[in-house]
Write an enzyme that holds these catalytic residues in place. Structure first.
Site, PDB file in Angstrom:
ATOM      1  N   LYS A  70       0.811  -1.227   0.000  1.00  0.00           N
ATOM      2  CA  LYS A  70       0.000   0.000   0.000  1.00  0.00           C
ATOM      3  C   LYS A  70       0.847   1.282   0.000  1.00  0.00           C
ATOM      4  O   LYS A  70       0.528   2.239  -0.703  1.00  0.00           O
ATOM      5  CB  LYS A  70      -0.943   0.013   1.208  1.00  0.00           C
ATOM      6  CG  LYS A  70      -2.068  -1.015   1.109  1.00  0.00           C
ATOM      7  CD  LYS A  70      -2.994  -0.915   2.325  1.00  0.00           C
ATOM      8  CE  LYS A  70      -4.215  -1.804   2.149  1.00  0.00           C
ATOM      9  NZ  LYS A  70      -5.218  -1.597   3.202  1.00  0.00           N
ATOM     10  N   ASN A  91      -5.099   1.711  -1.589  1.00  0.00           N
ATOM     11  CA  ASN A  91      -5.670   0.352  -1.658  1.00  0.00           C
ATOM     12  C   ASN A  91      -6.404   0.110  -2.971  1.00  0.00           C
ATOM     13  O   ASN A  91      -6.914  -0.981  -3.198  1.00  0.00           O
ATOM     14  CB  ASN A  91      -6.593   0.072  -0.463  1.00  0.00           C
ATOM     15  CG  ASN A  91      -7.936   0.751  -0.602  1.00  0.00           C
ATOM     16  OD1 ASN A  91      -8.048   1.783  -1.255  1.00  0.00           O
ATOM     17  ND2 ASN A  91      -8.960   0.186   0.011  1.00  0.00           N
ATOM     18  N   ASP A 107     -10.557   2.646   2.093  1.00  0.00           N
ATOM     19  CA  ASP A 107     -10.790   1.922   3.356  1.00  0.00           C
ATOM     20  C   ASP A 107     -11.671   2.717   4.324  1.00  0.00           C
ATOM     21  O   ASP A 107     -12.658   2.193   4.844  1.00  0.00           O
ATOM     22  CB  ASP A 107      -9.448   1.597   4.039  1.00  0.00           C
ATOM     23  CG  ASP A 107      -8.827   0.308   3.511  1.00  0.00           C
ATOM     24  OD1 ASP A 107      -9.570  -0.522   2.938  1.00  0.00           O
ATOM     25  OD2 ASP A 107      -7.607   0.131   3.673  1.00  0.00           O
ATOM     26  N   ALA A 133      -3.120   2.112  15.629  1.00  0.00           N
ATOM     27  CA  ALA A 133      -2.623   3.316  14.959  1.00  0.00           C
ATOM     28  C   ALA A 133      -1.864   2.946  13.691  1.00  0.00           C
ATOM     29  O   ALA A 133      -1.051   3.714  13.208  1.00  0.00           O
ATOM     30  CB  ALA A 133      -1.730   4.102  15.912  1.00  0.00           C
ATOM     31  N   GLY A 134      -2.169   1.763  13.137  1.00  0.00           N
ATOM     32  CA  GLY A 134      -1.531   1.334  11.894  1.00  0.00           C
ATOM     33  C   GLY A 134      -2.293   1.874  10.688  1.00  0.00           C
ATOM     34  O   GLY A 134      -3.072   2.831  10.799  1.00  0.00           O
TER      35      GLY A 134
HETATM   36  P1  NAP Z   1      -0.786  -2.479  11.053  1.00  0.00           P
HETATM   37  O1  NAP Z   1      -0.502  -1.312  10.180  1.00  0.00           O
HETATM   38  O2  NAP Z   1       0.236  -3.529  11.264  1.00  0.00           O
HETATM   39  O3  NAP Z   1      -1.203  -1.879  12.513  1.00  0.00           O
HETATM   40  C1  NAP Z   1      -1.543  -2.733  13.562  1.00  0.00           C
HETATM   41  C2  NAP Z   1      -1.886  -1.929  14.812  1.00  0.00           C
HETATM   42  O4  NAP Z   1      -2.309  -2.867  15.810  1.00  0.00           O
HETATM   43  C3  NAP Z   1      -0.721  -1.129  15.385  1.00  0.00           C
HETATM   44  O5  NAP Z   1      -1.183   0.107  15.879  1.00  0.00           O
HETATM   45  C4  NAP Z   1      -0.256  -2.020  16.542  1.00  0.00           C
HETATM   46  O6  NAP Z   1       0.219  -1.292  17.655  1.00  0.00           O
HETATM   47  C5  NAP Z   1      -1.519  -2.690  16.969  1.00  0.00           C
HETATM   48  N1  NAP Z   1      -1.254  -4.018  17.552  1.00  0.00           N
HETATM   49  C6  NAP Z   1      -0.741  -5.102  16.904  1.00  0.00           C
HETATM   50  N2  NAP Z   1      -0.650  -6.139  17.756  1.00  0.00           N
HETATM   51  C7  NAP Z   1      -1.089  -5.696  18.947  1.00  0.00           C
HETATM   52  C8  NAP Z   1      -1.227  -6.313  20.233  1.00  0.00           C
HETATM   53  N3  NAP Z   1      -0.889  -7.589  20.433  1.00  0.00           N
HETATM   54  N4  NAP Z   1      -1.724  -5.558  21.242  1.00  0.00           N
HETATM   55  C9  NAP Z   1      -2.080  -4.263  21.031  1.00  0.00           C
HETATM   56  N5  NAP Z   1      -1.963  -3.631  19.846  1.00  0.00           N
HETATM   57  C10 NAP Z   1      -1.482  -4.344  18.810  1.00  0.00           C
HETATM   58  O7  NAP Z   1      -2.089  -3.264  10.555  1.00  0.00           O
HETATM   59  P2  NAP Z   1      -3.337  -2.685   9.712  1.00  0.00           P
HETATM   60  O8  NAP Z   1      -3.072  -2.835   8.271  1.00  0.00           O
HETATM   61  O9  NAP Z   1      -3.674  -1.345  10.235  1.00  0.00           O
HETATM   62  O10 NAP Z   1      -4.478  -3.746  10.070  1.00  0.00           O
HETATM   63  C11 NAP Z   1      -5.020  -3.817  11.365  1.00  0.00           C
HETATM   64  C12 NAP Z   1      -6.178  -4.828  11.383  1.00  0.00           C
HETATM   65  O11 NAP Z   1      -7.247  -4.358  10.559  1.00  0.00           O
HETATM   66  C13 NAP Z   1      -5.780  -6.209  10.836  1.00  0.00           C
HETATM   67  O12 NAP Z   1      -6.416  -7.184  11.619  1.00  0.00           O
HETATM   68  C14 NAP Z   1      -6.362  -6.205   9.439  1.00  0.00           C
HETATM   69  O13 NAP Z   1      -6.692  -7.512   9.014  1.00  0.00           O
HETATM   70  C15 NAP Z   1      -7.623  -5.377   9.640  1.00  0.00           C
HETATM   71  N6  NAP Z   1      -8.084  -4.722   8.400  1.00  0.00           N
HETATM   72  C16 NAP Z   1      -9.353  -4.979   7.988  1.00  0.00           C
HETATM   73  C17 NAP Z   1      -9.843  -4.356   6.862  1.00  0.00           C
HETATM   74  C18 NAP Z   1     -11.251  -4.630   6.411  1.00  0.00           C
HETATM   75  O14 NAP Z   1     -11.595  -4.291   5.278  1.00  0.00           O
HETATM   76  N7  NAP Z   1     -12.085  -5.197   7.246  1.00  0.00           N
HETATM   77  C19 NAP Z   1      -9.030  -3.461   6.124  1.00  0.00           C
HETATM   78  C20 NAP Z   1      -7.723  -3.220   6.581  1.00  0.00           C
HETATM   79  C21 NAP Z   1      -7.265  -3.867   7.728  1.00  0.00           C
HETATM   80  P3  NAP Z   1       1.683  -0.565  17.678  1.00  0.00           P
HETATM   81  O15 NAP Z   1       1.486   0.725  16.953  1.00  0.00           O
HETATM   82  O16 NAP Z   1       1.923  -0.392  19.125  1.00  0.00           O
HETATM   83  O17 NAP Z   1       2.621  -1.511  16.995  1.00  0.00           O
END
Ligand code: NAP
Length: 280
Positions: A70, A91, A107, A133-134
């Site tokens: 992305k 995306n 998104d 915050a990802g």
């Molecule tokens: P990402 O960029 O890797 O960000 C993940 C976030 O989760 C970070 O802020 C991280 O915290 C936090 N995190 C990870 N493991 C953790 C834990 N064990 N305890 C507490 N916080 C934790 O991922 P992303 O792309 O944003 O995706 C996040 C989720 O959304 C995924 O499950 C993904 O499958 C889902 N998603 C769904 C859709 C949909 O269409 N439904 C679209 C996009 C994403 P830190 O900042 O502290 O590392």
């Protein structure tokens, strides 16, 4: 029936074999009678530029982009939409007739569409809390603030990343502790906790009727967070709605045709069910 006139759209990701996007988009093409097909391509992280060159050379009609491409795509397209520019993440790529590739990010708007269509929820004047915050959290924070939420609270494990997400929320944004989730209108989990990590990202929080709790995770369909929220009387929803509605926006941008959302949602649910049974 595929032919020499069939247009191709695709998703690039790594891994991508379990993506529901082919199910969703091929169902949409079938429901609208469009002579289009959609495939998934596993593209290694260093090959993003080559993949975009292929989109140009092969004349693809549309491209979805998922992890880990992305951010790279945002740097490599000819132009980004304001959302993609602010998030530095794309995306959905929309190829123009002149060969220009425009990077968009559907998104956040996709989540808002799902909240409105499935729950009649609009963010204006509401108090919202995002966990994480990802990339997904940042898209949601920007969309909620842009839609007039009164407060956009961010809870995140790493405070520096929370601050970067809050920068997208303007004056509505504020860092918050986990407990704040008990007292807002909308809670969105944008961490993978509940999917690849057991448990809930909001341990100890009790919800109540009138709250809407959304987990962006959709596999499993009911995470511990959603089970707890439903048991407390809140409305609970997983991330399938966001996935479907971000795809619906992409479909319309590529084809100029209104998206058959019900057919897309049914295909997503069927695809998820098939993958869940295959996993057991
Ligand atoms: P990402 O960029 O890797 O960000 C993940 C976030 O989760 C970070 O802020 C991280 O915290 C936090 N995190 C990870 N493991 C953790 C834990 N064990 N305890 C507490 N916080 C934790 O991922 P992303 O792309 O944003 O995706 C996040 C989720 O959304 C995924 O499950 C993904 O499958 C889902 N998603 C769904 C859709 C949909 O269409 N439904 C679209 C996009 C994403 P830190 O900042 O502290 O590392």
């Amino acid at each position: 029936m595929l032919s020499g006139a069939t247009r191709l759209a695709a998703v690039i990701g790594h891994p991508v074999a379990h993506s529901l996007s082919p199910d969703i988009h091929n169902a949409a093409f079938a429901a609208t009678g469009l002579d289009w097909a959609y495939l998934a391509f596993d593209v290694a992280p260093g090959d993003t530029r080559a993949a975009l060159d292929a989109v140009r050379a092969l004349g693809l009609g549309g491209l979805s982009v998922t992890m880990p491409h992305k951010e790279a795509v945002a740097r490599l397209v000819d132009r980004c939409s304001p959302d993609a520019e602010a998030l530095a993440a794309v995306n959905c790529v929309v190829p123009g007739a002149d060969g220009e590739l425009v990077g968009e990010n559907t998104d956040g708007p996709g989540l808002l569409d799902a909240l409105s269509a499935d729950h009649g929820f609009t963010p204006e004047g509401r108090r919202c809390l995002v966990v994480g915050a990802g990339g997904a959290a940042r898209a949601v924070v920007r969309a909620l603030a842009g839609a007039g939420a009164r407060e956009v609270l961010v809870v995140n494990r790493t405070p520096e990343r929370a601050a970067a997400a809050l920068a997208l929320a303007g004056p509505a944004g504020r860092a918050a502790p986990v407990e704040a989730a008990a007292d807002v209108d909308l809670v969105v989990n944008a961490t993978p906790v509940g999917m690849d990590t057991p448990g809930t990202p909001l341990p100890g929080v009790r919800f109540s009727a009138g709250q809407l709790v959304v987990d962006l995770v959709y596999h499993p369909a009911e995470t511990p967070l959603l089970a707890g929220a439903a048991a407390d009387g809140a409305t609970a929803a997983n991330g399938l709605g966001m996935l479907v509605h971000q795809a619906a926006r992409a479909f319309t941008r590529w084809t100029g045709v209104a998206a058959p959302v019900a057919a897309m949602a049914a295909a997503a649910a069927r695809g998820l069910e098939a993958r869940s049974s295959a996993a057991h």
